[in-house]
Design an enzyme around this catalytic site. Structure first.
Site, PDB file in Angstrom:
ATOM      1  N   GLU A 127      17.029 -25.160 -10.231  1.00 62.21           N
ATOM      2  CA  GLU A 127      15.995 -26.138 -10.898  1.00 62.21           C
ATOM      3  C   GLU A 127      15.254 -25.145 -10.563  1.00 62.21           C
ATOM      4  O   GLU A 127      14.181 -25.322 -10.339  1.00 62.21           O
ATOM      5  CB  GLU A 127      15.320 -27.238 -10.225  1.00 62.21           C
ATOM      6  CG  GLU A 127      16.938 -28.625 -11.044  1.00 62.21           C
ATOM      7  CD  GLU A 127      17.810 -28.479 -11.141  1.00 62.21           C
ATOM      8  OE1 GLU A 127      18.495 -27.830  -9.737  1.00 62.21           O
ATOM      9  OE2 GLU A 127      19.047 -29.403 -11.486  1.00 62.21           O
ATOM     10  N   GLU A 184      24.788 -32.514 -10.669  1.00 57.58           N
ATOM     11  CA  GLU A 184      24.107 -34.091 -10.240  1.00 57.58           C
ATOM     12  C   GLU A 184      25.044 -35.379 -11.029  1.00 57.58           C
ATOM     13  O   GLU A 184      25.362 -36.097 -10.322  1.00 57.58           O
ATOM     14  CB  GLU A 184      22.483 -34.328 -10.822  1.00 57.58           C
ATOM     15  CG  GLU A 184      21.596 -33.650 -10.309  1.00 57.58           C
ATOM     16  CD  GLU A 184      20.163 -33.280 -10.363  1.00 57.58           C
ATOM     17  OE1 GLU A 184      19.736 -34.143 -10.166  1.00 57.58           O
ATOM     18  OE2 GLU A 184      19.927 -32.479 -11.333  1.00 57.58           O
ATOM     19  N   ALA A 210      20.690 -29.716 -17.857  1.00 52.59           N
ATOM     20  CA  ALA A 210      20.217 -30.243 -18.598  1.00 52.59           C
ATOM     21  C   ALA A 210      19.360 -29.191 -19.237  1.00 52.59           C
ATOM     22  O   ALA A 210      19.091 -28.427 -19.093  1.00 52.59           O
ATOM     23  CB  ALA A 210      18.212 -31.248 -17.278  1.00 52.59           C
ATOM     24  N   GLY A 246      21.517 -30.298 -13.678  1.00 52.32           N
ATOM     25  CA  GLY A 246      22.307 -31.770 -14.236  1.00 52.32           C
ATOM     26  C   GLY A 246      23.328 -31.898 -14.239  1.00 52.32           C
ATOM     27  O   GLY A 246      24.016 -32.705 -14.159  1.00 52.32           O
TER      28      GLY A 246
HETATM   29  N1  COA Z   1      20.076 -25.827 -21.530  1.00 52.87           N
HETATM   30  C1  COA Z   1      19.743 -25.381 -22.684  1.00 52.87           C
HETATM   31  N2  COA Z   1      20.739 -24.284 -23.161  1.00 52.87           N
HETATM   32  C2  COA Z   1      21.426 -24.279 -22.517  1.00 52.87           C
HETATM   33  C3  COA Z   1      21.654 -24.395 -21.097  1.00 52.87           C
HETATM   34  C4  COA Z   1      20.477 -25.324 -20.219  1.00 52.87           C
HETATM   35  N3  COA Z   1      20.698 -25.405 -18.824  1.00 52.87           N
HETATM   36  N4  COA Z   1      22.356 -23.416 -19.995  1.00 52.87           N
HETATM   37  C5  COA Z   1      23.037 -22.523 -20.936  1.00 52.87           C
HETATM   38  N5  COA Z   1      22.656 -22.930 -21.637  1.00 52.87           N
HETATM   39  C6  COA Z   1      22.613 -21.871 -23.407  1.00 52.87           C
HETATM   40  C7  COA Z   1      22.216 -20.275 -23.338  1.00 52.87           C
HETATM   41  O1  COA Z   1      20.576 -20.221 -23.887  1.00 52.87           O
HETATM   42  C8  COA Z   1      23.335 -19.868 -24.502  1.00 52.87           C
HETATM   43  O2  COA Z   1      22.531 -19.990 -25.514  1.00 52.87           O
HETATM   44  P1  COA Z   1      22.493 -19.106 -27.202  1.00 52.87           P
HETATM   45  O3  COA Z   1      23.869 -17.876 -26.756  1.00 52.87           O
HETATM   46  O4  COA Z   1      21.757 -19.896 -28.070  1.00 52.87           O
HETATM   47  O5  COA Z   1      21.672 -18.869 -26.490  1.00 52.87           O
HETATM   48  C9  COA Z   1      23.846 -20.229 -24.451  1.00 52.87           C
HETATM   49  O6  COA Z   1      24.011 -21.503 -23.689  1.00 52.87           O
HETATM   50  C10 COA Z   1      25.037 -20.168 -23.780  1.00 52.87           C
HETATM   51  O7  COA Z   1      24.403 -19.374 -22.171  1.00 52.87           O
HETATM   52  P2  COA Z   1      24.906 -18.084 -21.963  1.00 52.87           P
HETATM   53  O8  COA Z   1      23.259 -18.669 -20.544  1.00 52.87           O
HETATM   54  O9  COA Z   1      24.139 -16.803 -22.987  1.00 52.87           O
HETATM   55  O10 COA Z   1      25.804 -17.806 -20.979  1.00 52.87           O
HETATM   56  P3  COA Z   1      26.252 -16.793 -20.132  1.00 52.87           P
HETATM   57  O11 COA Z   1      27.558 -16.590 -19.374  1.00 52.87           O
HETATM   58  O12 COA Z   1      25.836 -15.589 -19.570  1.00 52.87           O
HETATM   59  O13 COA Z   1      25.439 -17.300 -18.194  1.00 52.87           O
HETATM   60  C11 COA Z   1      24.601 -18.984 -17.161  1.00 52.87           C
HETATM   61  C12 COA Z   1      25.632 -18.915 -17.692  1.00 52.87           C
HETATM   62  C13 COA Z   1      24.839 -20.551 -17.328  1.00 52.87           C
HETATM   63  C14 COA Z   1      24.691 -18.749 -16.034  1.00 52.87           C
HETATM   64  C15 COA Z   1      23.512 -19.404 -17.959  1.00 52.87           C
HETATM   65  O14 COA Z   1      23.255 -20.437 -19.054  1.00 52.87           O
HETATM   66  C16 COA Z   1      22.598 -20.336 -17.003  1.00 52.87           C
HETATM   67  O15 COA Z   1      21.465 -19.973 -16.398  1.00 52.87           O
HETATM   68  N6  COA Z   1      21.811 -21.637 -17.625  1.00 52.87           N
HETATM   69  C17 COA Z   1      20.916 -22.793 -17.203  1.00 52.87           C
HETATM   70  C18 COA Z   1      21.560 -23.443 -15.628  1.00 52.87           C
HETATM   71  C19 COA Z   1      20.214 -24.011 -15.016  1.00 52.87           C
HETATM   72  O16 COA Z   1      19.397 -23.629 -14.981  1.00 52.87           O
HETATM   73  N7  COA Z   1      20.686 -25.633 -15.557  1.00 52.87           N
HETATM   74  C20 COA Z   1      19.254 -25.884 -14.559  1.00 52.87           C
HETATM   75  C21 COA Z   1      18.660 -26.839 -16.257  1.00 52.87           C
HETATM   76  S1  COA Z   1      17.837 -27.823 -15.085  1.00 52.87           S
END
Ligand code: COA
Length: 261
Positions: free
Chosen positions: A136, A116, A68, A113
């Site tokens: 989460e 999911e 999400a 999500g």
């Molecule tokens: N919601 C909003 N933005 C998200 C996102 C999410 N779930 N997942 C990634 N992004 C965004 C990041 O904020 C970043 O944006 P920016 O470039 O404007 O800063 C962009 O996507 C790229 O992500 P980044 O974190 O820089 O890539 P990474 O390779 O370093 O890490 C992940 C990848 C997937 C490990 C990391 O993005 C992450 O932990 N995302 C969240 C996952 C999460 O908690 N999902 C559950 C949500 S309920």
């Protein structure tokens, strides 16, 4: 003047509706607009006589969907969180209940999500760079789009709880061993593999396909009150200080510090 690309890329290839989540710069995070557009496509698939099956995938080479959209969580109140959870559940339930085969072509991160969504699809096929996880609890939440219900049914309660409470990501080969995905391919072969599988299905009697999907859905019994409880839990979590801290920590790219409040 450059046009904003559509948040979903949708094409119909010989009766297969290929839906591509298209926010690669945000790792295809599922914001409200994406969920609404996805819902519209699923409704279309229900009604369409030409659509025989669906593939859902993510654009780019990095992500299926990283969950999400956390940026929409910053001012989320408990009751809004419960509603958001219910809305997401409803859309994913429509996917699960469709009597046309739906395959998740998982081409990278399938987190929160995003995972999911893949779980709501009938079959998951992954590329070798795919990673699955439910982060989460790192945000002070729990999976709220049906994940607490579908994952235990698919891989067993013990492994599901491990994934939910470690928030760790598992690679494609482990997802295969745990029965999350049916097959692992290269990135190049991912869509052709999904298409070939659907085409194999389409050689069978259409009524058989429909009835198998209908009965398999019933076997998973996702119709009870537990989904409602999941949404309530999602709302309860969103009412905590820890949730605010988890979201803020993500936005500030730091580790959250939880207090249990
Ligand atoms: N919601 C909003 N933005 C998200 C996102 C999410 N779930 N997942 C990634 N992004 C965004 C990041 O904020 C970043 O944006 P920016 O470039 O404007 O800063 C962009 O996507 C790229 O992500 P980044 O974190 O820089 O890539 P990474 O390779 O370093 O890490 C992940 C990848 C997937 C490990 C990391 O993005 C992450 O932990 N995302 C969240 C996952 C999460 O908690 N999902 C559950 C949500 S309920």
């Amino acid at each position: 003047m450059s046009e904003t690309p559509a948040i979903l890329d949708v094409r119909n290839e010989s009766g297969i509706l290929i839906i591509t989540l298209n926010r690669p710069d945000k790792l295809n995070a599922l914001n409200r607009a994406v969920l609404k557009a996805l819902d519209e496509q699923i409704e279309f698939a229900y009604a369409s006589e030409t659509v025989k099956g669906i593939i859902i995938t993510g654009s780019g080479i990095k992500a299926f969907a990283a969950g999400a959209d956390i940026s929409e969580f910053s001012s989320l109140q408990a009751h809004e969180a419960q509603l958001l959870s219910q809305e997401g559940q409803l859309i994913f339930q429509k996917i699960d209940k469709l009597t046309k085969p739906v395959i998740a072509a998982v081409n990278g991160f399938a987190l929160g999500g995003g995972f999911e969504l893949a779980l709501a699809c009938h079959i998951r096929i992954a590329s070798d760079n795919a990673k699955f996880g439910l982060p989460e609890s790192t945000l002070g939440l729990l999976p709220g789009y049906g994940g607490t219900q579908r994952l235990p049914l698919i891989i067993g309660k013990g492994r599901a709880i491990e994934l939910m409470l470690t928030a760790e990501q598992i690679p494609a080969d482990k997802a295969l061993a745990w029965g999350i995905v049916n097959t692992v391919t290269t990135q190049e072969e991912l869509l052709p593999t999904c298409i070939a599988l659907l085409q194999k299905f389409f050689t069978k009697a259409p009524t058989s396909i429909q009835e198998v999907l209908r009965c398999a859905h019933l076997a998973m019994d996702t119709s009870g009150t537990a989904f409602n409880e999941e949404a309530k839990s999602f709302g309860r979590c969103a009412g905590t200080q820890d949730f605010k801290e988890g979201v803020q920590a993500f936005m500030e790219k730091r580790k959250a510090s939880f207090t249990g409040k």
